[in-house]
Design a protein around this motif. Sequence first.
Motif, short mmCIF file in Angstrom:
data_model
loop_
_atom_site.label_atom_id
_atom_site.label_comp_id
_atom_site.label_asym_id
_atom_site.label_seq_id
_atom_site.Cartn_x
_atom_site.Cartn_y
_atom_site.Cartn_z
N GLY A 16 0.82 -1.21 0.00
CA GLY A 16 0.00 0.00 0.00
C GLY A 16 0.85 1.25 0.00
O GLY A 16 0.52 2.23 -0.68
N SER A 17 1.95 1.23 0.73
CA SER A 17 2.82 2.41 0.81
C SER A 17 3.49 2.71 -0.51
O SER A 17 3.58 3.87 -0.93
CB SER A 17 3.87 2.20 1.90
N SER A 18 3.99 1.68 -1.19
CA SER A 18 4.67 1.89 -2.47
C SER A 18 3.69 2.43 -3.52
O SER A 18 4.05 3.29 -4.33
CB SER A 18 5.32 0.60 -2.96
N ARG A 19 2.45 1.94 -3.50
CA ARG A 19 1.45 2.44 -4.46
C ARG A 19 1.06 3.89 -4.13
O ARG A 19 0.91 4.73 -5.03
CB ARG A 19 0.21 1.55 -4.43
N LEU A 20 0.90 4.18 -2.84
CA LEU A 20 0.53 5.55 -2.45
C LEU A 20 1.63 6.53 -2.78
O LEU A 20 1.37 7.69 -3.13
CB LEU A 20 0.22 5.58 -0.95
N ALA A 21 2.89 6.08 -2.69
CA ALA A 21 4.01 6.94 -3.04
C ALA A 21 3.92 7.40 -4.49
O ALA A 21 4.14 8.57 -4.81
CB ALA A 21 5.33 6.19 -2.81
N SER B 46 8.46 9.93 -3.03
CA SER B 46 9.35 8.79 -3.19
C SER B 46 9.08 7.75 -2.11
O SER B 46 8.71 8.08 -0.98
CB SER B 46 10.81 9.23 -3.13
N PRO B 47 9.27 6.45 -2.43
CA PRO B 47 9.14 5.40 -1.41
C PRO B 47 10.04 5.63 -0.21
O PRO B 47 9.71 5.21 0.89
CB PRO B 47 9.54 4.15 -2.18
N LEU B 48 11.21 6.30 -0.40
CA LEU B 48 12.07 6.59 0.73
C LEU B 48 11.35 7.47 1.74
O LEU B 48 11.36 7.20 2.94
CB LEU B 48 13.36 7.28 0.26
N VAL B 49 10.70 8.53 1.24
CA VAL B 49 9.99 9.44 2.15
C VAL B 49 8.79 8.75 2.77
O VAL B 49 8.49 8.96 3.95
CB VAL B 49 9.56 10.72 1.38
N ILE B 50 8.10 7.90 2.00
CA ILE B 50 7.00 7.12 2.57
C ILE B 50 7.53 6.22 3.69
O ILE B 50 6.91 6.08 4.75
CB ILE B 50 6.31 6.27 1.49
N GLU C 251 0.53 0.03 -12.71
CA GLU C 251 -0.85 0.25 -12.33
C GLU C 251 -0.90 1.31 -11.24
O GLU C 251 -1.10 1.05 -10.06
CB GLU C 251 -1.48 -1.05 -11.81
N GLU C 252 -0.68 2.54 -11.62
CA GLU C 252 -0.65 3.61 -10.66
C GLU C 252 -2.07 3.91 -10.16
O GLU C 252 -2.99 4.09 -10.95
CB GLU C 252 -0.05 4.88 -11.27
N PRO C 253 -2.23 4.03 -8.82
CA PRO C 253 -3.54 4.30 -8.27
C PRO C 253 -3.89 5.78 -8.36
O PRO C 253 -3.97 6.48 -7.36
CB PRO C 253 -3.38 3.86 -6.81
N GLN C 254 -4.08 6.27 -9.58
CA GLN C 254 -4.32 7.69 -9.76
C GLN C 254 -5.76 8.07 -9.48
O GLN C 254 -6.07 9.24 -9.32
CB GLN C 254 -3.95 8.09 -11.20
N THR C 255 -6.65 7.13 -9.41
CA THR C 255 -8.05 7.42 -9.15
C THR C 255 -8.30 7.46 -7.66
O THR C 255 -7.50 7.01 -6.84
CB THR C 255 -8.95 6.35 -9.78
N LEU C 256 -9.45 8.04 -7.29
CA LEU C 256 -9.84 8.08 -5.88
C LEU C 256 -9.98 6.68 -5.32
O LEU C 256 -9.55 6.40 -4.20
CB LEU C 256 -11.17 8.83 -5.75
N LYS C 257 -10.54 5.77 -6.13
CA LYS C 257 -10.70 4.39 -5.69
C LYS C 257 -9.34 3.74 -5.40
O LYS C 257 -9.15 3.06 -4.39
CB LYS C 257 -11.44 3.58 -6.75
N GLY C 258 -8.38 3.98 -6.31
CA GLY C 258 -7.05 3.42 -6.12
C GLY C 258 -6.39 3.97 -4.86
O GLY C 258 -5.72 3.23 -4.12
N GLY C 259 -6.58 5.27 -4.62
CA GLY C 259 -6.02 5.87 -3.42
C GLY C 259 -6.62 5.30 -2.14
O GLY C 259 -5.93 5.06 -1.16
N ALA D 96 -6.34 1.85 2.57
CA ALA D 96 -6.89 0.72 3.34
C ALA D 96 -5.83 -0.35 3.58
O ALA D 96 -5.78 -0.95 4.67
CB ALA D 96 -8.09 0.13 2.60
N GLN D 97 -4.97 -0.59 2.57
CA GLN D 97 -3.89 -1.56 2.74
C GLN D 97 -2.93 -1.12 3.84
O GLN D 97 -2.46 -1.94 4.64
CB GLN D 97 -3.14 -1.75 1.42
N ILE D 98 -2.63 0.18 3.88
CA ILE D 98 -1.71 0.69 4.90
C ILE D 98 -2.31 0.54 6.29
O ILE D 98 -1.67 0.06 7.22
CB ILE D 98 -1.37 2.17 4.61
N VAL D 99 -3.59 0.97 6.44
CA VAL D 99 -4.26 0.88 7.74
C VAL D 99 -4.38 -0.57 8.20
O VAL D 99 -4.10 -0.90 9.36
CB VAL D 99 -5.65 1.55 7.68
N ALA D 100 -4.78 -1.44 7.27
CA ALA D 100 -4.92 -2.86 7.61
C ALA D 100 -3.57 -3.46 7.97
O ALA D 100 -3.46 -4.27 8.92
CB ALA D 100 -5.54 -3.63 6.44
N GLY D 101 -2.52 -3.06 7.25
CA GLY D 101 -1.18 -3.57 7.53
C GLY D 101 -0.71 -3.17 8.92
O GLY D 101 -0.18 -4.00 9.67
#
Length: 364
Positions: free
Chosen positions: A24-29, A35-39, A164-172, A177-182
Amino acid sequence: MLTLLLLVAGFALLTFGGESLVRGSSRLAVMFGISPLVIGLTVVAFGTSAPELAVSVISAYAGKGELALGNVVGSNICNVLLILGLSALVAPLVVNQQLVRLDVPLVIIASLLIVPFGLDGSIGRLEGAVLFTGIIVYTVYVIRKSRSDEKQNRQEYDQAVGGEEPQTLKGGLVSTAQIVAGIAMLVLGSQWLVTAATATARYFGVTELVIGLTIVAFGTSLPELATSVVASLRGERDIAVGNVVGSNLFNLLSVLGLSSLVAPDGIPVPAAAMQFDIPVMIAVAIACLPVLFVNYQISRWNGAMLLGFYIAYIVDLVFTATGHDAQAGFRHALVWFALPITTVALLVVTVKALRNGTPPPGRL
């Protein structure tokens, strides 16, 4: 049987939680151009430090400030020596320049601040406010800096999520949700694992003191361990290293800062901690610079060295707590033999790297 189930379920939650948080973090980045580093330095690090935050703040508010201090110091030592060591053993970690130039020096400065803050025997609300202000300024700075490089970040990390970049609201929302669940699975899994391990230790006659010094202290760092190892296995090296560095900075500035603000009489700083544990934490932070600077990577050899020192530190804690006859000789060998040899070795390889003039890698 219940203990065995908790043990298995705890490991399962840590594994799936780490996987969910890293994915979830890498996709949100990518979505936000960060950058994933900052995430790893912010979202992942702060999330995996939730156990330390909860334990320390609640303990400080209840007037048990020494537990809060010990949790922060012990976790920071564990994060570098154990977690970074194991992650490097899984796969050598290439380090982003930002860590060496900005983040690790900030961890060293924050670690050194604990000494003057604790000279009078406690860390008060004023010092706590200074520390907590530091984490706010740092977070705002690194996010704004990363956002300014949004276009470059998107190009460099486009392949991190398979295009598959999560550029949509649904993807975000899915990534969030993946981050919170993780994070939830990591916290719950670490609690179950600590409960099961404690029950198992009691069954075999291990004392409460040794359990507290080893299993419980290790338990609050399990989320960082699971996340960094999973990130290393997935090739998300920036998240693996950023999680450790960011967690240490968060522990010092946010966890200790908030704990000092809510503690009725501040956070007590025992003389024993000033004489050994805090200097060890500072030494570990400083040792990160030559380890990371040499070719901007953490090799498997470096990982084995860090892990070896963590084992030695735990052995020293157990010897001290139990009053073992070997404690004095063991610490003498550690302080006057192992540490000087390691220091000289790190200086030699650092000087050699400077003479070779190997250009450091850019963003990964």
